[in-house]
Design an enzyme around this catalytic site. Structure first.
Site, PDB file in Angstrom:
ATOM      1  N   HIS A 572      36.853 -35.454 -20.335  1.00  0.00           N
ATOM      2  CA  HIS A 572      35.668 -36.267 -20.602  1.00  0.00           C
ATOM      3  C   HIS A 572      34.519 -35.893 -19.657  1.00  0.00           C
ATOM      4  CE1 HIS A 572      33.528 -40.072 -21.672  1.00  0.00           C
ATOM      5  NE2 HIS A 572      33.076 -39.946 -20.424  1.00  0.00           N
ATOM      6  N   GLU A 573      34.801 -35.890 -18.373  1.00  0.00           N
ATOM      7  CA  GLU A 573      33.743 -35.606 -17.403  1.00  0.00           C
ATOM      8  C   GLU A 573      33.229 -34.179 -17.544  1.00  0.00           C
ATOM      9  OE1 GLU A 573      32.353 -37.969 -16.020  1.00  0.00           O
ATOM     10  OE2 GLU A 573      33.923 -39.443 -16.402  1.00  0.00           O
ATOM     11  N   HIS A 576      30.522 -33.970 -20.111  1.00  0.00           N
ATOM     12  CA  HIS A 576      29.190 -34.284 -19.566  1.00  0.00           C
ATOM     13  C   HIS A 576      28.630 -33.079 -18.806  1.00  0.00           C
ATOM     14  CE1 HIS A 576      28.926 -38.466 -20.581  1.00  0.00           C
ATOM     15  NE2 HIS A 576      29.993 -38.812 -19.900  1.00  0.00           N
ATOM     16  N   HIS A 704      29.351 -51.106 -13.743  1.00  0.00           N
ATOM     17  CA  HIS A 704      28.610 -50.433 -14.809  1.00  0.00           C
ATOM     18  C   HIS A 704      27.237 -51.084 -15.039  1.00  0.00           C
ATOM     19  CE1 HIS A 704      32.340 -48.452 -15.958  1.00  0.00           C
ATOM     20  NE2 HIS A 704      31.713 -47.813 -16.927  1.00  0.00           N
ATOM     21  N   ILE A 705      27.223 -52.407 -15.095  1.00  0.00           N
ATOM     22  CA  ILE A 705      25.982 -53.088 -15.477  1.00  0.00           C
ATOM     23  C   ILE A 705      25.221 -53.669 -14.299  1.00  0.00           C
ATOM     24  CG2 ILE A 705      26.964 -53.607 -17.734  1.00  0.00           C
ATOM     25  CD1 ILE A 705      27.167 -56.553 -16.895  1.00  0.00           C
ATOM     26  N   ALA A 707      25.436 -52.223 -10.963  1.00  0.00           N
ATOM     27  CA  ALA A 707      25.095 -51.204  -9.967  1.00  0.00           C
ATOM     28  C   ALA A 707      24.879 -49.846 -10.619  1.00  0.00           C
ATOM     29  CB  ALA A 707      26.197 -51.102  -8.908  1.00  0.00           C
ATOM     30  N   GLY A 708      24.971 -49.815 -11.934  1.00  0.00           N
ATOM     31  CA  GLY A 708      24.812 -48.559 -12.649  1.00  0.00           C
ATOM     32  C   GLY A 708      23.735 -48.662 -13.706  1.00  0.00           C
ATOM     33  N   GLY A 709      23.745 -47.728 -14.615  1.00  0.00           N
ATOM     34  CA  GLY A 709      22.686 -47.676 -15.613  1.00  0.00           C
ATOM     35  C   GLY A 709      23.052 -48.275 -16.948  1.00  0.00           C
ATOM     36  N   TYR A 710      24.150 -49.043 -17.004  1.00  0.00           N
ATOM     37  CA  TYR A 710      24.628 -49.544 -18.293  1.00  0.00           C
ATOM     38  C   TYR A 710      24.233 -50.984 -18.584  1.00  0.00           C
ATOM     39  CZ  TYR A 710      27.271 -45.336 -19.282  1.00  0.00           C
ATOM     40  OH  TYR A 710      27.610 -44.040 -19.567  1.00  0.00           O
TER      41      TYR A 710
END
Length: 790
Positions: A572-573, A576, A704-705, A707-710
């Site tokens: 998966h990674e 990207h 994810h939501i 501290a991240g961009g989601y």
């Protein structure tokens, strides 16, 4: 573009609506989640690739640790003609003599950057960039050479240097580094805001769009202009002075809060330790888990710890935590570890509850300032979907998945009862993962721990590299020593095209280091491909990526032995990373993963996971690390059969995360009658067969939501999964056993999905590859749901 996207979204939803049992429109296994994110989450570009929280039991990332590589500072790169250095202005030379952040470098000097370099280095850089911005605003003209190229140079310097600092925080965290970043970050954000809210630059971009030369621009250049205008508006450029000042204060505070959230999760995770001396308490744990637990105990001062006799130390780091939840026969131990896990960062000094409340409050205020009703609308302004379409999709999937999830739980109850389990009539959270693993072993005769010896990290990487050579005509070769690294276990690789010419590089940091490295698996850029930033002005600067996992480290003389899900995570990674590294886009601002709509960016990563089930690929990877024996054919067939095991449960859990995310960012009123945990429990009534514990504080580690961009974007995994499954079906249509057809299809995938970057809208790119708009049919088929859905 918007009309076509709306068409795709509507088509997708109509198809979903017509499929009564469209359960788990996602083969929700694979990689663990990333419970963390880059501190640069406010960046315009995609940072710290995070992976979904949908492993069989919701957990984070991969395991990992040591191997030795040769380290040397790369002073003169023999490939300079094709790869340019990051040039720091000579006006900074007073500090650059002893500050690695201010020296010219081709690869970031990760081995020599220290916390003490951050404050003076960043301040010198920001001072120079501020001067450059003032000069650009004075001389700017609505032309590519006078606007976009100097802007790209400015942004790149900051992205590379600040990216290196924050990368070290993610993989080699120290109190000193945290303190330095905390102090300098407001100054960095202040410059970001000044740059993003520059009216001279904003007006110049608008003038380009309105000029007679507009039609002469390439698709990529038009995308840069359009997105720059949109980002400037979302960044507050159109606000009145007082409102812009308020907006900027909010941005500063949100950056600080996201960093605090991330640090609290890391600290809470590493704070928990449970030392076990009685062997009966660890009964059921496989040898790999016992070896890791003993190795952890030894590192904590219990020097004589052994896998056989202990003592053993259990932590909340993913490898340790997952082993207990899947295999520990001691139900009391499972309960203790589970409760500790779902209450991380929810009490005392590390309590993220007030952090979440303030984040949600400020995001809502930010949305209102920009003229939106809620933060979800702000988030969707730069995505393919809309709030209503995302919500509609999630609800239809949820309602269709529910009965399957209920049946999954009933199957567990009946199975555990047949095994004489006292808890059969009252299975709860710390039982489901354990009994799911037993049922899977019984039903498919697959024991994931027994499969580990077939998946050693070196063999998996060799197989992965062989696959991409076949698909995309590239060679991946070790280049250890060419670039400085931050840990002896980090590998460095060079990618060459079919002519032998280097086209990109990447770092791979595979192992878990809970004391200093955040959990999760992610990909991030180091530098992007760029024509403007090439050293000789005739070629391009080559892209470089990070690929970071958290898998089990080698124990004793054994290599890192992986679970099948960890194999999927690596694939998966790397998907990207491939999109970043194989781009042919020369406009740096939309090269690689830059500029791609968030709900399309998971396409290459999820696409690559499909190859883990491809017979030739898997058999090439699965070799016993001691005997060299290949994976038995019957085991491969069982892996295929088990691919859709508990699909309803896995889907419903992922849908919960996505639904909670949208609820909090579209309907929740901070300080209102409903708390964040009320929202979580309300959503859980429709998305969890077993209600959460009263003390469950999962939100406090939902990085994810927070501290991240989601934020208001977790649904993106589902959206992109339709695209990725359909993309893989092109290879199925061509014939997976036809090497020539696979190579031809791989070439087409490379020249579209991987090559075009953010220079073209993702739906157009997909149609260029597939010859039509996306269909959910391949995803249903991959999940074994097509027949029932029909």
């Amino acid at each position: 573009m918007s009309r076509k996207i709306t068409s795709f979204a509507t088509t997708l939803l109509i198809v979903v609506l017509s499929m009564a049992t469209f359960i788990s429109l996602a083969r929700s296994f694979h990689r663990p989640i990333c419970s963390s994110s880059s501190s640069s989450s406010t960046s315009k570009h995609l940072k710290s690739r995070i992976c979904p929280l949908w492993s069989p039991s919701f957990f984070l990332c991969l395991p990992t640790t040591p191997r030795t590589t040769i380290l040397r500072q790369s002073h003169i790169n023999p490939l300079r003609a094709s790869f340019s250095s990051v040039t720091i202005p000579s006006t900074m030379s007073t500090s650059s003599d002893d500050n690695p952040l201010l020296k010219n470098f081709e690869f970031p000097p990760f081995d020599s950057i220290d916390a003490a370099h951050v404050r003076p280095g960043m301040r010198a850089l920001l001072k120079k960039l501020d001067s450059d911005l003032i000069e650009l605003e004075k001389t700017v003209e609505p032309s590519w050479p006078k606007l976009v190229e100097p802007l790209e140079r400015m942004m790149d310097r900051l992205t590379v240097v600040w990216g290196a600092v924050n990368h070290l925080k993610a993989v080699k965290d120290t109190p000193e580094l945290r303190s330095a970043i905390e102090e300098i970050q407001p100054e960095k954000v202040e410059f970001d805001l000044k740059l993003g809210q520059s009216k001279p630059l904003y007006n110049a971009f608008k003038a380009i769009r309105e000029s007679p030369d507009w039609d002469r621009l390439s698709d990529a250049q038009k995308r840069i202009v359009e997105s720059s205008i949109k980002e400037a508006v979302l960044g507050g450029v159109s606000l009145e002075d007082s409102k812009r000042e308020e907006f900027n204060k909010i941005q500063q505070e949100l950056t600080k809060l996201s960093r605090k959230f991330d640090e609290n999760v890391l600290d809470a995770t590493k704070k928990f330790e449970k030392l076990i001396t009685d062997k009966k308490e660890v009964e059921g744990l496989p040898a790999t888990a016992l070896g890791l637990a003993a190795q952890t105990a030894s590192s904590k001062g219990h020097e004589n710890a052994t896998a056989e006799n202990g003592p053993w130390m259990i932590t909340l780091d993913a490898p340790s935590f997952m082993s207990v939840m899947q295999h520990a026969k001691n139900r009391a131990l499972r309960e203790e570890i589970y409760r500790a896990y779902v209450t991380r960062a929810s009490s005392g000094e590390l309590d993220n509850t007030p952090v979440i409340e303030q984040i949600l409050k400020l995001r809502l205020e930010k949305a209102k300032l920009l003229g939106y009703n809620n933060y979800a609308e702000v988030s969707m302004a730069t995505k393919m979907a809309t709030v209503s379409k995302a919500e509609e999709l999630l609800e239809k999937l949820r309602s269709a998945s529910w009965n399957a999830a209920v049946q999954d739980m009933e199957d567990l109850r009946q199975f555990s009862k047949s095994q004489g389990a006292p808890e059969a009539s009252e299975l709860t959270h710390w039982d489901t993962t354990f009994w799911s693993e037993r049922l899977r072993e019984s039903k498919y005769e697959i024991n994931e721990e027994e499969l580990r010896p077939y998946f050693s990290l070196p063999k998996v990487m060799d197989g992965l590299f062989s696959l991409v050579k076949m698909l995309f005509g590239i060679d991946v070769e070790p280049a250890d020593g060419l670039a400085p690294v931050w840990n002896a276990d980090v590998r460095f690789y060079r990618i060459k095209d079919s002519s032998g010419k280097p086209i990109s590089y990447f770092y791979f940091d595979p192992y878990s280091r809970p004391a200093e490295k955040r959990g999760g698996a992610w990909m991030d850029e180091v530098v992007a491909r760029s024509r403007v930033l090439s050293a000789d002005k005739t070629s391009v600067r080559l892209p470089i990526a990070h690929m970071v996992c958290n898998q089990m480290p080698p124990v004793g003389d054994k290599p890192s032995l992986m679970t099948f899900r960890e194999v999927e995570t690596v694939f998966h990674e790397f998907g990207h990373a491939l999109q970043h590294m194989l781009t042919r886009q020369d406009e740096g601002l939309v090269a690689g993963i830059r500029g791609i709509e968030w709900d399309a960016v998971e396409l290459p990563s999820q696409f690559m996971e499909n190859w883990c089930y491809h017979r030739d690929t898997l058999m090439g990877i699965a070799k016993h690390y001691e005997t060299g024996e290949g994976l038995p054919e019957e085991i491969y067939q069982k892996l295929l059969a088990a691919r859709t095991f508990r699909a309803g449960s896995l889907s419903i859990r992922q849908l919960k995360f996505a639904t909670v995310d949208l609820e909090l960012h579209s309907k929740y009123i901070p300080g209102g009658s409903e708390s964040i945990y009320d929202v979580d429990r309300r959503v859980s009534e429709k998305t969890q067969v077993i209600p959460p514990l009263p003390e469950d504080r999962f939100l406090c580690s939902f990085s994810h939501i927070f501290a991240g961009g989601y934020a208001a974007g977790y649904y993106s995994y589902k959206w992109a999964e339709v695209l990725s499954a359909d993309a893989f079906s092109a290879f199925e249509d061509a014939g997976l056993h036809d090497d020539k057809a696979v190579k031809e299809t791989g070439h087409r995938f490379r020249e579209t999905i991987l090559a075009l970057g953010g220079g073209k809208d993702p739906l157009s790119v997909f149609v260029e590859f597939r010859g039509r708009e996306p269909s959910p049919e391949p995803l249903l088929r991959h999940n074994g749901l097509l027949q029932s859905a029909a």
